[in-house]
Design a protein around this motif. Structure first.
Motif, PDB file in Angstrom:
ATOM      1  N   LYS A 186       0.836  -1.205   0.000  1.00  0.00           N
ATOM      2  CA  LYS A 186       0.000   0.000   0.000  1.00  0.00           C
ATOM      3  C   LYS A 186       0.865   1.248   0.000  1.00  0.00           C
ATOM      4  CE  LYS A 186      -4.014  -1.871   2.440  1.00  0.00           C
ATOM      5  NZ  LYS A 186      -4.793  -1.797   3.699  1.00  0.00           N
ATOM      6  N   ALA A 187       1.947   1.218   0.780  1.00  0.00           N
ATOM      7  CA  ALA A 187       2.873   2.347   0.812  1.00  0.00           C
ATOM      8  C   ALA A 187       3.490   2.563  -0.566  1.00  0.00           C
ATOM      9  CB  ALA A 187       3.963   2.110   1.847  1.00  0.00           C
ATOM     10  N   GLN A 188       3.881   1.492  -1.205  1.00  0.00           N
ATOM     11  CA  GLN A 188       4.455   1.574  -2.549  1.00  0.00           C
ATOM     12  C   GLN A 188       3.443   2.189  -3.520  1.00  0.00           C
ATOM     13  OE1 GLN A 188       5.249  -2.228  -4.360  1.00  0.00           O
ATOM     14  NE2 GLN A 188       6.631  -1.358  -5.868  1.00  0.00           N
ATOM     15  N   ASN A 189       2.211   1.731  -3.478  1.00  0.00           N
ATOM     16  CA  ASN A 189       1.176   2.256  -4.370  1.00  0.00           C
ATOM     17  C   ASN A 189       0.873   3.720  -4.081  1.00  0.00           C
ATOM     18  OD1 ASN A 189       0.887  -0.149  -5.754  1.00  0.00           O
ATOM     19  ND2 ASN A 189      -0.699  -0.917  -4.393  1.00  0.00           N
ATOM     20  N   THR A 190       0.859   4.104  -2.816  1.00  0.00           N
ATOM     21  CA  THR A 190       0.598   5.491  -2.437  1.00  0.00           C
ATOM     22  C   THR A 190       1.677   6.412  -2.990  1.00  0.00           C
ATOM     23  OG1 THR A 190      -0.505   4.762  -0.409  1.00  0.00           O
ATOM     24  CG2 THR A 190       0.228   7.051  -0.487  1.00  0.00           C
ATOM     25  N   ILE A 191       2.925   6.000  -2.875  1.00  0.00           N
ATOM     26  CA  ILE A 191       4.030   6.819  -3.386  1.00  0.00           C
ATOM     27  C   ILE A 191       3.982   6.886  -4.908  1.00  0.00           C
ATOM     28  CG2 ILE A 191       6.552   7.008  -3.529  1.00  0.00           C
ATOM     29  CD1 ILE A 191       6.625   5.688  -0.716  1.00  0.00           C
ATOM     30  N   GLN A 192       3.610   5.785  -5.556  1.00  0.00           N
ATOM     31  CA  GLN A 192       3.491   5.779  -7.014  1.00  0.00           C
ATOM     32  C   GLN A 192       2.376   6.716  -7.470  1.00  0.00           C
ATOM     33  OE1 GLN A 192       3.037   1.608  -7.941  1.00  0.00           O
ATOM     34  NE2 GLN A 192       5.230   1.359  -8.330  1.00  0.00           N
TER      35      GLN A 192
END
Length: 82
Positions: free
Chosen positions: A49-55
Motif C-alpha cells: 500500500k505504501a508503494q502504491n501510495t508513493i506511485q
C-alpha cells in the motif's frame, strides 16, 4: 498509515520508531533521502500500500526485501524512490 522503521543495529533496545508515508515523501523532497528501511514486522500488504501510495504521488518506487541473516525471518523492507 504509519510503518515501523528498521533498527540500525541488532542490539538496539529503543522503542519502535514509526513514520508516515507523508513524512517519507517530505524527507525525499526536502532532504533528498531516497532509500528507506522498514522493519520486517510490517505486514507485506501495508508495504505494498505504501508503494502504491508513493506511485500515485507521481514517483517511481521499488520495494525489496533485504535479508541480513540465514534465518528466513531475518529481513527488512527497502523502499527506493527514484
Amino acid at each position: 498509515m504509519e510503518l515501523k522503521v528498521a533498527k540500525t543495529d541488532l542490539q538496539s533496545k529503543k522503542g519502535e520508531t514509526k513514520i508516515s508515508i507523508d513524512e517519507v515523501l517530505k524527507q525525499y523532497k526536502e532532504e533528498g533521502k531516497h532509500i528507506f528501511y522498514f522493519d520486517g514486522q510490517n505486514p507485506h500488504k501495508d508495504m505494498q500500500k505504501a508503494q502504491n501510495t508513493i506511485q500515485k504521488a507521481g514517483y517511481r518506487v521499488q520495494l525489496n526485501e533485504v535479508r541480513y541473516g540465514l534465518d528466513e525471518n531475518n529481513y527488512i523492507y527497502e523502499i527506493h524512490i527514484v
